[in-house]
Design a protein around this motif. Structure first.
Motif, mmCIF file in Angstrom:
data_model
loop_
_atom_site.group_PDB
_atom_site.id
_atom_site.type_symbol
_atom_site.label_atom_id
_atom_site.label_comp_id
_atom_site.label_asym_id
_atom_site.label_seq_id
_atom_site.Cartn_x
_atom_site.Cartn_y
_atom_site.Cartn_z
ATOM 1 N N ARG A 112 -1.943 4.092 -4.233
ATOM 2 C CA ARG A 112 -2.433 3.577 -2.952
ATOM 3 C C ARG A 112 -2.466 4.664 -1.882
ATOM 4 O O ARG A 112 -3.391 4.724 -1.074
ATOM 5 N N LEU A 113 -1.460 5.531 -1.856
ATOM 6 C CA LEU A 113 -1.462 6.589 -0.849
ATOM 7 C C LEU A 113 -2.548 7.629 -1.136
ATOM 8 O O LEU A 113 -3.209 8.113 -0.209
ATOM 9 N N LEU A 114 -2.749 7.960 -2.402
ATOM 10 C CA LEU A 114 -3.781 8.938 -2.727
ATOM 11 C C LEU A 114 -5.176 8.401 -2.428
ATOM 12 O O LEU A 114 -6.072 9.153 -2.046
ATOM 13 N N MET A 115 -5.381 7.101 -2.592
ATOM 14 C CA MET A 115 -6.661 6.512 -2.182
ATOM 15 C C MET A 115 -6.910 6.777 -0.699
ATOM 16 O O MET A 115 -8.032 7.081 -0.289
ATOM 17 N N GLY A 116 -5.846 6.667 0.101
ATOM 18 C CA GLY A 116 -5.986 6.949 1.520
ATOM 19 C C GLY A 116 -6.349 8.397 1.776
ATOM 20 O O GLY A 116 -7.255 8.700 2.568
ATOM 21 N N LEU A 117 -5.678 9.309 1.090
ATOM 22 C CA LEU A 117 -5.984 10.739 1.265
ATOM 23 C C LEU A 117 -7.447 11.041 0.935
ATOM 24 O O LEU A 117 -8.139 11.752 1.660
ATOM 25 N N ALA A 187 -1.614 4.476 3.644
ATOM 26 C CA ALA A 187 -2.936 4.831 3.155
ATOM 27 C C ALA A 187 -3.922 4.987 4.309
ATOM 28 O O ALA A 187 -4.706 5.947 4.358
ATOM 29 N N VAL A 188 -3.887 4.058 5.264
ATOM 30 C CA VAL A 188 -4.806 4.128 6.405
ATOM 31 C C VAL A 188 -4.475 5.339 7.282
ATOM 32 O O VAL A 188 -5.366 6.070 7.734
ATOM 33 N N LEU A 189 -3.190 5.589 7.528
ATOM 34 C CA LEU A 189 -2.803 6.746 8.348
ATOM 35 C C LEU A 189 -3.202 8.055 7.674
ATOM 36 O O LEU A 189 -3.680 8.993 8.331
ATOM 37 N N LEU A 190 -3.020 8.137 6.363
ATOM 38 C CA LEU A 190 -3.390 9.364 5.651
ATOM 39 C C LEU A 190 -4.904 9.570 5.686
ATOM 40 O O LEU A 190 -5.384 10.698 5.827
ATOM 41 N N ALA A 191 -5.654 8.478 5.557
ATOM 42 C CA ALA A 191 -7.110 8.595 5.685
ATOM 43 C C ALA A 191 -7.487 9.080 7.084
ATOM 44 O O ALA A 191 -8.439 9.840 7.270
ATOM 45 N N GLY A 192 -6.717 8.656 8.086
ATOM 46 C CA GLY A 192 -6.998 9.035 9.455
ATOM 47 C C GLY A 192 -6.791 10.505 9.749
ATOM 48 O O GLY A 192 -7.333 11.030 10.730
ATOM 49 N N LEU A 193 -6.031 11.217 8.902
ATOM 50 C CA LEU A 193 -5.761 12.634 9.146
ATOM 51 C C LEU A 193 -7.045 13.454 9.187
ATOM 52 O O LEU A 193 -7.153 14.416 9.950
ATOM 53 N N ASN A 194 -8.019 13.102 8.335
ATOM 54 C CA ASN A 194 -9.260 13.881 8.272
ATOM 55 C C ASN A 194 -10.439 13.110 8.865
ATOM 56 O O ASN A 194 -11.596 13.380 8.544
ATOM 57 N N THR A 195 -10.149 12.127 9.728
ATOM 58 C CA THR A 195 -11.185 11.298 10.345
ATOM 59 C C THR A 195 -11.270 11.634 11.833
ATOM 60 O O THR A 195 -10.257 11.590 12.532
ATOM 61 N N PRO A 196 -12.444 11.968 12.355
ATOM 62 C CA PRO A 196 -12.553 12.273 13.783
ATOM 63 C C PRO A 196 -12.102 11.083 14.634
ATOM 64 O O PRO A 196 -12.330 9.922 14.273
ATOM 65 N N GLY A 197 -11.437 11.365 15.745
ATOM 66 C CA GLY A 197 -10.996 10.292 16.634
ATOM 67 C C GLY A 197 -9.614 9.782 16.272
ATOM 68 O O GLY A 197 -8.835 10.456 15.586
ATOM 69 N N VAL A 236 -2.853 7.720 14.905
ATOM 70 C CA VAL A 236 -2.881 9.098 14.439
ATOM 71 C C VAL A 236 -4.211 9.724 14.856
ATOM 72 O O VAL A 236 -5.270 9.098 14.742
ATOM 73 N N THR A 237 -4.140 10.925 15.385
ATOM 74 C CA THR A 237 -5.334 11.651 15.808
ATOM 75 C C THR A 237 -5.858 12.479 14.647
ATOM 76 O O THR A 237 -5.103 13.241 14.019
ATOM 77 N N GLY A 238 -7.157 12.302 14.361
ATOM 78 C CA GLY A 238 -7.755 12.930 13.195
ATOM 79 C C GLY A 238 -8.035 14.403 13.351
ATOM 80 O O GLY A 238 -7.795 15.012 14.393
ATOM 81 N N GLU A 239 -8.553 14.969 12.262
ATOM 82 C CA GLU A 239 -8.811 16.405 12.150
ATOM 83 C C GLU A 239 -7.539 17.185 12.483
ATOM 84 O O GLU A 239 -7.529 18.160 13.245
ATOM 85 N N ALA A 240 -6.444 16.704 11.886
ATOM 86 C CA ALA A 240 -5.112 17.257 12.160
ATOM 87 C C ALA A 240 -4.945 18.618 11.497
ATOM 88 O O ALA A 240 -5.635 18.956 10.526
ATOM 89 N N GLU A 241 -4.015 19.369 12.035
ATOM 90 C CA GLU A 241 -3.606 20.632 11.409
ATOM 91 C C GLU A 241 -2.126 20.514 11.062
ATOM 92 O O GLU A 241 -1.272 20.491 11.948
ATOM 93 N N LEU A 242 -1.848 20.400 9.779
ATOM 94 C CA LEU A 242 -0.470 20.277 9.328
ATOM 95 C C LEU A 242 0.072 21.645 8.931
ATOM 96 O O LEU A 242 -0.657 22.493 8.415
ATOM 97 N N ARG A 243 1.363 21.849 9.166
ATOM 98 C CA ARG A 243 2.027 23.116 8.847
ATOM 99 C C ARG A 243 3.124 22.871 7.801
ATOM 100 O O ARG A 243 3.833 21.860 7.862
ATOM 101 N N GLY A 244 3.241 23.801 6.870
ATOM 102 C CA GLY A 244 4.250 23.685 5.828
ATOM 103 C C GLY A 244 5.646 23.525 6.404
ATOM 104 O O GLY A 244 5.956 24.058 7.478
#
Length: 456
Positions: A112-117, A187-197, A236-244
């Protein structure tokens, strides 16, 4: 036949386990790393820029399925000899088209989480799973992700195998959870990481919050508002930049519940489980056991990587049955099977309700627990959304003259719960197949041996 071919067609069958009344359990043990945090560490590390180092990762089959899937989509994931995992990510938006189907084994969380990604990446992926996972409904996740633009071709009933095609850029949504589910929220939050807005999830009933904590830790812009009625609005704000990140995974409270309940119900026992995650959205089982009169002592309480952690000492206790409030269910949904075992030894009646979710886990956990407990002499009534159990006041369960065989239905938590039940069943019992335990608690049997619960 040559030696090289001799094992080609061997099919490993069930591995039954026999459990019977032991001497008092004694010792200090650790349990594997938290499964929820382990999954998310790998996924977020794979989306981050730079290296993520993970200490204490649960090396069970479910989490290894997540690692394999992230590798298939471009992340570099390795394990060093000292048990530290290193993840070199591809950056948000950088997931690659997998060249093979993603085999999720038994892991609903991975699926389910990978579907979101994938939903907000322009790639296509096919998900497969074992017989148990393939029975579990996926519609609760595909519905909101479809709103964001993903497309799904599922097997009948919205089940696996399924193929999905993500969309980039995806469409940000505001989604109100119709049922309490950390997996759908995540799943929805993870999808939002690469979604504008901004993507929002409205959560009327709080569920485990590892995703929110870890997204913030990796650098995502995430806000949580709590309304007067307790509703949580997570943005969650999309087009995020995550750091290791450097991550230390605490012991899984779901796994810790098994040796703790064993100590509470086997006379003369005292067991300490160290380094247990005590996130309040996960630790409901311990508070309910305390409410039943359990002698539980928390020590060495601390914060590790943003998560509360403690050592828990459990001593044999005469428990008292209670009415378990339905609103605690999300904080202990996976622990109800072992709670039912504890309730079977309590004084008086334990009533549970609001547990519809247990019917669509790896198995119908309400039906299996009711059937199995009745076979070993527990007085149990199965309701539509819970069980009512009349305890024995500490007297061992009477399983009859012969150790009955209990059907676990390929469900790791059912298998482990009845392993513990066997320790308080006069005739003992046999769990039909202990192999599924490897999905979440590969060291379960060695831990029981360490405490003296099963012969070495």
């Amino acid at each position: 036949m040559s030696a090289s071919h001799s094992t080609d067609h061997i099919v490993s069958g069930p591995v039954p386990g026999h459990f019977t009344v032991p001497p008092p359990l004694r010792g200090t043990v650790t349990v594997p790393g938290d499964k929820s945090i382990s999954h998310r560490s790998l996924m977020l590390g794979a989306l981050a820029v730079g290296e993520t180092r993970i200490e204490g990762l649960l090396e069970g089959e479910d989490v290894l399925a997540t690692a394999a899937a992230m590798r298939a989509m471009g992340a570099e994931i390795t394990r060093s000899d000292d048990g530290i995992w290193q993840v070199h990510g591809v950056g948000v938006g950088g997931l690659l088209q997998p060249q093979v189907a993603l085999d999720m084994g038994n892991s609903g969380t991975s699926t389910r989480l990978l579907m979101g990604l994938i939903a907000s990446h322009a790639i296509t992926a096919t998900f497969t799973g074992d017989a148990s996972l393939s029975k579990r409904p996926m519609g609760r996740v595909t519905e909101p992700l479809t709103r964001m633009g993903a497309e799904f071709m599922t097997s009948p009933g919205g089940r696996l195998p399924l193929t999905m095609r993500g969309l980039s850029p995806a469409v940000p949504i505001e989604y109100r959870l119709p049922v309490a589910s950390a997996q759908v929220k995540s799943a929805v939050l993870l999808a939002g990481l690469n979604t504008p807005g901004i993507t929002r999830v409205i959560e009327p009933v709080p569920t485990r919050d590892h995703s929110e904590r870890m997204l913030k830790g990796f650098g995502a812009t995430l806000d949580v508002e709590i309304e007067s009625d307790g509703t949580r609005i997570i943005s969650v704000t999309g087009e995020a930049e995550l750091r290791g990140q450097q991550i230390v995974v605490p012991g899984d409270p779901s796994s810790a519940a098994f040796p703790i309940v064993a100590a509470l119900i086997v006379p003369g026992s005292e067991v300490t489980v160290i380094n247990v995650g005590m996130n309040p959205t996960r630790a409901g089982i311990f508070e309910i056991l305390k409410a039943m009169g359990a002698d539980l002592v928390y020590s060495n309480e601390r914060i590790v990587g943003g998560e509360p952690v403690a050592d828990i000492t459990a001593r044999h206790s005469i428990l008292t049955g209670i009415d378990v409030p339905p609103d605690v269910a999300p904080s202990m949904i996976d622990e109800f099977p072992i709670l039912f075992v504890a309730a079977s030894l309590a004084k008086g009646t334990t009533r549970t309700s609001g547990l519809d979710e247990l019917r669509v886990k790896e198995s119908d956990r309400l039906a299996l627990m009711a059937k199995g407990l009745a076979r070993i002499g527990a007085r149990v009534e199965e309701l539509e959304d819970g069980l009512v159990i009349q305890g024995t006041d500490g007297t061992p369960l009477n399983g009859g003259n012969h150790a009955p065989v209990i059907e676990a239905s390929l469900d790791h938590r059912i298998a482990m719960s009845f392993a513990i039940a066997g320790l308080v069943t006069k005739s003992g019992l046999t769990v039909d197949d202990m192999r599924p335990v490897a999905t979440s608690f590969p060291t379960f049997l060695p831990l029981l041996r360490q405490l003296g619960a099963v012969p070495a």
